[in-house]
Design a protein around this motif. Sequence first.
Motif: not given
Length: 313
Positions: A163, A166, A155-160, A267-269
Amino acid sequence: MKKILLFADPGIDDSIAIIYALLNPEIEVVGIVSSYGNVDKKQATENVAYLLELANKTDIPIIGGTTRPFSGEIPTFYPEIHGPEGLGPIVPPENIAGELLNFTEIFNIIDQNPGLTIVDVGRNTSLATAVILSDDLSEKVKEFYIMGGAFLVPGNVTPYAEANFYGDPVASSLVFDSLKNITVIPLNVSNNSIVTKQHVATIQESTQNPLIDILDEVMDYYINAYKKLIPGLVGAPLHDVVTLSLLANPDMGRFIYRDVQIQQTGKTKGVSIADLRVKPEDTDKNVRIYLELDYPLFLEDFIRVMSTKIPTE
């Protein structure tokens, strides 16, 4: 020609996407829904109004979208990427504020434009709100193009998570569960839509118009921000532009059809999930997912469109 109703939250990449749409002779923008996302709704609206003023397209209606996600949380904005006003170093003149139409104007625009395409390159809250307020959106709108998600890539806002999904995963989930004829452009594709300072110089050498006059300042800010995020990157990805470029040039990438789910918590939000195993193509699935981009063709299209003059009536 594609008539589009554009949902956006400009933001640098949204702003350049708006410029691309206004300059592309294959696209007619019939309205822009201004919402929170990269910046707050007020600033997003001022940025939209400023771009329409530069393009001499102030007749295009601006519709007031949402101010926060369905969760009610205060949104996080990203001035380090988009600048404090959303246009890098550029501040729109104070006398250009933009007149917002009521949200229900969306449905008038849809009724007045049969075969309309909705393009959402921001958080999906406003589009999901339209879903809630309408019981026949999929029947009246020809297709939906959505920038968002990341399928088996970081991802680009969290590791998964990416944005847009999310930012309001409840809204994104509602959109994908409720609508038909969705095309999604995820990070798998948009991360590869790199534009450099040299590309911008080529465009500015080819044409002169007020929209393109600001392009170097805006892109310099964006590219420098991405250099801090991804050391060694020579340009910046234009996630929202490539969404519109694929709308105008659907054969410019490779896609598959799958169902899509959006994780809403933990964590997978914001994580987008699809069954990507190799299997016989199933066009009965709900979502067309672009997974590969012909980068040279994208770059050729971007430079060509951005080098054209502002269309006149």
